[in-house]
Write a protein that holds these residues in place. Structure first.
Motif, PDB file in Angstrom:
ATOM      1  N   UNK A  28       0.836  -1.195   0.000  1.00 16.78           N
ATOM      2  CA  UNK A  28       0.000   0.000   0.000  1.00 16.78           C
ATOM      3  C   UNK A  28       0.870   1.243   0.000  1.00 16.78           C
ATOM      4  N   UNK A  29       0.298   2.330  -0.468  1.00 11.10           N
ATOM      5  CA  UNK A  29       0.998   3.614  -0.462  1.00 11.10           C
ATOM      6  C   UNK A  29       1.000   4.177   0.955  1.00 11.10           C
ATOM      7  N   UNK A  30       2.044   4.921   1.271  1.00  9.15           N
ATOM      8  CA  UNK A  30       2.081   5.577   2.580  1.00  9.15           C
ATOM      9  C   UNK A  30       1.137   6.780   2.602  1.00  9.15           C
ATOM     10  N   UNK A  31       1.223   7.607   1.589  1.00 14.23           N
ATOM     11  CA  UNK A  31       0.393   8.811   1.543  1.00 14.23           C
ATOM     12  C   UNK A  31      -0.801   8.558   0.626  1.00 14.23           C
ATOM     13  N   UNK A  32      -1.970   8.664   1.186  1.00 15.05           N
ATOM     14  CA  UNK A  32      -3.191   8.466   0.404  1.00 15.05           C
ATOM     15  C   UNK A  32      -3.794   9.811   0.049  1.00 15.05           C
ATOM     16  N   UNK A  33      -4.319   9.881  -1.137  1.00 16.96           N
ATOM     17  CA  UNK A  33      -5.006  11.100  -1.566  1.00 16.96           C
ATOM     18  C   UNK A  33      -6.431  11.113  -1.051  1.00 16.96           C
ATOM     19  N   UNK A  34      -7.106  12.157  -1.373  1.00 11.10           N
ATOM     20  CA  UNK A  34      -8.494  12.285  -0.941  1.00 11.10           C
ATOM     21  C   UNK A  34      -9.354  11.256  -1.677  1.00 11.10           C
ATOM     22  N   UNK A  35     -10.149  10.515  -0.934  1.00 14.21           N
ATOM     23  CA  UNK A  35     -11.045   9.530  -1.520  1.00 14.21           C
ATOM     24  C   UNK A  35     -10.427   8.159  -1.713  1.00 14.21           C
ATOM     25  N   UNK A  36      -9.189   7.961  -1.313  1.00 11.66           N
ATOM     26  CA  UNK A  36      -8.545   6.656  -1.437  1.00 11.66           C
ATOM     27  C   UNK A  36      -8.575   5.942  -0.094  1.00 11.66           C
ATOM     28  N   UNK A  37      -8.875   4.678  -0.128  1.00 12.46           N
ATOM     29  CA  UNK A  37      -8.900   3.884   1.096  1.00 12.46           C
ATOM     30  C   UNK A  37      -7.478   3.603   1.560  1.00 12.46           C
ATOM     31  N   UNK A  38      -7.292   3.483   2.857  1.00 11.82           N
ATOM     32  CA  UNK A  38      -5.961   3.247   3.423  1.00 11.82           C
ATOM     33  C   UNK A  38      -5.428   1.868   3.023  1.00 11.82           C
ATOM     34  N   UNK A  39      -6.290   0.905   2.825  1.00 13.02           N
ATOM     35  CA  UNK A  39      -5.847  -0.444   2.491  1.00 13.02           C
ATOM     36  C   UNK A  39      -5.803  -0.730   1.005  1.00 13.02           C
ATOM     37  N   UNK A  40      -6.053   0.250   0.159  1.00 11.94           N
ATOM     38  CA  UNK A  40      -6.045   0.035  -1.287  1.00 11.94           C
ATOM     39  C   UNK A  40      -4.627  -0.263  -1.756  1.00 11.94           C
ATOM     40  N   UNK A  41      -4.441  -1.304  -2.562  1.00 17.33           N
ATOM     41  CA  UNK A  41      -3.090  -1.640  -3.000  1.00 17.33           C
ATOM     42  C   UNK A  41      -2.521  -0.593  -3.955  1.00 17.33           C
ATOM     43  N   UNK A  42      -1.210  -0.398  -3.851  1.00 14.16           N
ATOM     44  CA  UNK A  42      -0.514   0.539  -4.730  1.00 14.16           C
ATOM     45  C   UNK A  42      -0.510  -0.001  -6.159  1.00 14.16           C
ATOM     46  N   UNK A  43      -0.135  -1.250  -6.320  1.00 10.22           N
ATOM     47  CA  UNK A  43      -0.148  -1.925  -7.614  1.00 10.22           C
ATOM     48  C   UNK A  43      -0.672  -3.338  -7.376  1.00 10.22           C
TER      49      UNK A  43
END
Length: 85
Positions: A28-43
């Motif tokens: 997962x990404x460290x910095x999430x943008x607005x509207x992105x879930x914290x657990x959403x995979x980066x790739x």
């Protein structure tokens, strides 16, 4: 096993294996943008997972086919015994 049963068994096996393979290589990404879930995979690596799912499913399907074709376990006998009760 006829070809229709083979396609059904392979499809069910493929989907079960896919759900087992989905958690592999999840980052997962460290910095999430607005509207992105914290657990959403980066790739999500979906092509990698589809390839491994197909390989594993093929091995499992060959084992299932060999078990059915060898009559080591007779599914017809099991069905006949279930019908008596």
């Amino acid at each position: 096993m006829n070809w229709v049963s083979g396609i059904v068994v392979f499809t069910i096996t493929w989907w079960v294996v896919l759900f087992a393979v989905l958690p592999w290589r999840v980052t997962t990404k460290d910095a999430k943008g607005r509207g992105e879930m914290a657990g959403a995979p980066d790739n999500p690596h979906l092509l990698y997972k589809a390839l491994w799912t197909t390989i594993i499913s093929t091995v499992i399907f060959v084992a299932i086919y060999a078990l059915i074709a060898s009559d080591l376990i007779s599914f017809q006998d099991m069905a006949d015994r279930m019908g008596r009760y």
